[in-house]
Motif scaffolding. Structure first.
Motif, PDB file in Angstrom:
ATOM      1  N   ARG A  46      69.845 -14.124   0.736  1.00 38.52           N
ATOM      2  CA  ARG A  46      69.733 -12.938  -0.118  1.00 38.52           C
ATOM      3  C   ARG A  46      71.085 -12.272  -0.308  1.00 38.52           C
ATOM      4  N   THR A  47      71.857 -12.178   0.756  1.00 29.73           N
ATOM      5  CA  THR A  47      73.172 -11.546   0.682  1.00 29.73           C
ATOM      6  C   THR A  47      74.088 -12.349  -0.226  1.00 29.73           C
ATOM      7  N   ALA A  48      74.063 -13.663  -0.099  1.00 35.79           N
ATOM      8  CA  ALA A  48      74.902 -14.511  -0.940  1.00 35.79           C
ATOM      9  C   ALA A  48      74.514 -14.365  -2.409  1.00 35.79           C
ATOM     10  N   ALA A  49      73.217 -14.325  -2.685  1.00 31.38           N
ATOM     11  CA  ALA A  49      72.758 -14.170  -4.069  1.00 31.38           C
ATOM     12  C   ALA A  49      73.216 -12.833  -4.635  1.00 31.38           C
ATOM     13  N   ARG A  50      73.128 -11.784  -3.844  1.00 34.82           N
ATOM     14  CA  ARG A  50      73.560 -10.447  -4.289  1.00 34.82           C
ATOM     15  C   ARG A  50      75.064 -10.429  -4.539  1.00 34.82           C
ATOM     16  N   GLU A  51      75.836 -11.057  -3.664  1.00 35.92           N
ATOM     17  CA  GLU A  51      77.281 -11.104  -3.849  1.00 35.92           C
ATOM     18  C   GLU A  51      77.643 -11.876  -5.111  1.00 35.92           C
ATOM     19  N   GLU A  52      76.903 -12.953  -5.394  1.00 36.40           N
ATOM     20  CA  GLU A  52      77.134 -13.723  -6.620  1.00 36.40           C
ATOM     21  C   GLU A  52      76.890 -12.843  -7.854  1.00 36.40           C
ATOM     22  N   GLU A  53      75.810 -12.057  -7.818  1.00 41.56           N
ATOM     23  CA  GLU A  53      75.505 -11.164  -8.935  1.00 41.56           C
ATOM     24  C   GLU A  53      76.621 -10.142  -9.131  1.00 41.56           C
ATOM     25  N   ARG A  55      79.769 -10.421  -8.257  1.00 42.49           N
ATOM     26  CA  ARG A  55      80.965 -11.095  -8.765  1.00 42.49           C
ATOM     27  C   ARG A  55      80.841 -11.345 -10.258  1.00 42.49           C
ATOM     28  N   ALA A  56      79.667 -11.733 -10.715  1.00 45.43           N
ATOM     29  CA  ALA A  56      79.457 -12.004 -12.134  1.00 45.43           C
ATOM     30  C   ALA A  56      79.669 -10.731 -12.946  1.00 45.43           C
ATOM     31  N   GLU A  58      81.584  -8.159 -12.075  1.00 45.70           N
ATOM     32  CA  GLU A  58      82.995  -7.805 -11.992  1.00 45.70           C
ATOM     33  C   GLU A  58      83.855  -8.684 -12.897  1.00 45.70           C
TER      34      GLU A  58
END
Length: 65
Positions: A46-53, A55-56, A58
């Motif tokens: 979940r944390t990785a998915a949120r970080e990906e979102e 980054r997208a 930004e």
């Protein structure tokens, strides 16, 4: 797989056995450890998915108006 022997407080193990609904102290503790690991993996996902979102968002160019 290698095995490890751990000494735990009997009251703690009995409570885990009751909560897990199993009759074996070994099985009860193993279930708790496996559940803990699985929760960690789900949290990481979940944390990785949120970080990906984030980054997208930004990386998108700002619209100047």
């Amino acid at each position: 797989m290698a095995k490890v022997t751990v000494s735990l407080d009997a009251d703690l193990v009995v409570e885990v056995m009751v909560l897990a609904g199993v009759g074996s102290p070994q099985d009860a503790v193993e279930l708790v450890v496996r559940d803990y690991i699985a929760r960690g993996h789900r949290t990481e996902a979940r944390t990785a998915a949120r970080e990906e979102e984030l980054r997208a968002v930004e990386l998108k160019p700002r619209e100047e108006g």
